[in-house]
Design a protein around this motif. Structure first.
Motif, PDB file in Angstrom:
ATOM      1  N   PRO A   6       1.024  -1.558  -0.103  1.00 30.14           N
ATOM      2  CA  PRO A   6      -0.168  -0.274   0.277  1.00 30.14           C
ATOM      3  C   PRO A   6       0.327   1.303  -0.238  1.00 30.14           C
ATOM      4  N   TRP A   8      -1.024   4.927  -0.409  1.00 31.08           N
ATOM      5  CA  TRP A   8      -2.049   5.760   0.797  1.00 31.08           C
ATOM      6  C   TRP A   8      -1.914   5.134   2.165  1.00 31.08           C
ATOM      7  N   THR A   9      -0.891   5.117   2.638  1.00 24.82           N
ATOM      8  CA  THR A   9      -1.190   4.811   4.140  1.00 24.82           C
ATOM      9  C   THR A   9      -1.408   5.798   5.100  1.00 24.82           C
ATOM     10  N   LYS A  10      -1.974   5.962   6.303  1.00 25.12           N
ATOM     11  CA  LYS A  10      -1.581   7.095   7.029  1.00 25.12           C
ATOM     12  C   LYS A  10      -0.971   8.347   7.259  1.00 25.12           C
ATOM     13  N   ASP A  11       0.139   7.572   7.095  1.00 22.81           N
ATOM     14  CA  ASP A  11       1.884   8.795   7.690  1.00 22.81           C
ATOM     15  C   ASP A  11       1.701   8.830   6.345  1.00 22.81           C
ATOM     16  N   ILE A 127       8.945   5.668   4.207  1.00 25.70           N
ATOM     17  CA  ILE A 127       7.764   5.373   4.146  1.00 25.70           C
ATOM     18  C   ILE A 127       7.088   4.997   3.066  1.00 25.70           C
TER      19      ILE A 127
END
Length: 401
Positions: A6, A8-11, A127
């Motif tokens: 993935p 588009w993670t929160k971080d 990230i």
């Protein structure tokens, strides 16, 4: 089903948002501070220009040091510290009543900016999954591109309709959003145990200040950023000269929209086919866009040039930054980011000075035609400094498969 890790993670969203808010404040002040200096601080045009020069100078000087702080303290601590400096600086804009004091504030503000952009660049490199590096960096850099469109629009709107005090209030609010976005990032880092005094001991050896693996591609980026400076500084003045001033405000809007539409493809192709597959066509498109801009006589042609430049330069910048990060060892990615951005900003600073001098000697049409030739010559700069190496690396990969 896709096996891709993935993106588009929160971080990833948080660090991109943090970068967006910092750059939005930067661009709000970039377009309004010269006006503020002339109208409210009693400065002249040269002194007004120094407000940008001082800001970028301190950002350039602090970045190599910020890279060392990241290695001692960790990315998250440096990011939060930088955003506190950035927020405090934004609050202080209400107080200077002389140009000299404002120049000192711009130096202080530039320190926060240089640290923050180095930290976010290093964080996003950790990230983004390795297999989606080109795609991820493209989307991350797009947060800067969007700030470049929104910041000047907000700055001029606030300044012209509500006054400088309201504009400074909004800068404080946006800087606060940047700090909040930074706080919520959860980055897995090794525990840093640097002592307080050692933090302020800066190693001035070149190997510690700069990541040499990033210098070649950083020089390429700096070469092209000189032309980008001509767009930031003078494209709106050029539009006024062409008597299509109403189109000036849409130049970077079209630039950003076309960039947004092309980003899903260009980033993916970078990861799939390698740097050269993307960079050579992008240089040609950037040069062609500058050529069209030099011949613009209507708003339509002017905005077509914006779209071409948006895909061309808008693809080149994240590609160069991706290469700088990829080439560096994992423990030196923060230094690589600092090295790349310092040389890139140096190109912007030099470009603003050089282009300003050229404009006084010739016309805007000749200026942008010269920029088109300059960009086209950049094909050989890229080929000599990195293109051959990228081709050889790709061939080795094919032989190993």
């Amino acid at each position: 089903m896709s096996n891709k890790p993935p993106l588009w993670t929160k971080d990833f969203i948080s660090v991109s948002a943090s970068n967006f808010f910092v750059f939005t404040v930067f661009y709000i002040l970039l377009v309004t501070m010269p006006m503020y200096a002339l109208e409210e601080l009693g400065g002249n045009a040269t002194e007004a220009g120094l407000l940008t020069t001082f800001f970028l100078l301190s950002a350039i000087l602090i970045r190599p040091i910020a890279g060392q702080w990241i290695e001692k303290l960790g990315k998250k601590k440096v990011l939060i510290s930088s955003q506190i400096i950035f927020l405090v600086s934004s609050v202080l804009y209400f107080f200077p009543d002389t140009l000299g004091v404002m120049l000192l504030l711009r130096l202080f503000h530039g320190i926060g900016f240089g640290m923050a952009t180095t930290a976010t660049g290093a964080m996003v490199a950790d990230i983004i999954p390795d297999s989606r590096r080109g795609e991820g960096m493209g989307y991350y850099v797009m947060s800067t591109n969007l700030a470049m469109v929104i910041g000047p629009f907000l700055g001029l709107t606030f300044m012209q309709n509500f006054g400088s005090s309201f504009m400074f209030v909004m800068c404080v609010a946006i800087a606060a959003l940047g700090l909040i976005s930074g706080v919520i990032i959860r980055l897995a880092e090794k525990k840093h145990t640097a002592r307080a005094l050692s933090i302020f001991r800066v190693n001035l050896h070149l190997n510690e200040l700069f990541e040499f693996s990033a210098i070649r591609i950083a020089v390429v980026g700096g070469f092209f950023s000189i032309v980008y400076a001509s767009l930031l500084s003078f494209v709106s003045v050029y539009a006024e000269e062409l008597q299509i001033g109403e189109a000036a405000g849409y130049f970077f809007v079209v630039y950003a929209v076309v960039l947004l539409l092309s980003r899903p493809f260009t980033g993916r192709w970078f990861d799939q086919y390698g740097a050269n597959f993307i960079i050579y066509p992008s240089i040609i498109l950037f040069a062609a866009g500058m050529l069209v801009l030099s011949q613009a006589n209507t708003a339509l042609v002017f905005l077509v040039a914006a779209g071409m430049i948006g895909v061309g330069w808008g693809t080149l910048f994240p590609s160069f930054q991706t290469i700088a990060i990829q080439e560096a060892p994992r423990e030196k990615k923060a230094s690589a980011t600092a090295t790349f951005l310092s040389i890139y900003d140096l190109g912007i600073g030099l470009g603003s000075f050089i282009i300003g001098w050229v404009v006084t000697q010739t016309s805007f049409s000749v200026l942008y035609l010269s920029c088109a030739i300059y960009v086209a010559a950049g094909l050989f700069i890229y080929l000599g400094l990195y293109g051959r190496k990228a081709k050889e690396s790709k061939e080795k990969q094919r032989q190993m498969i």
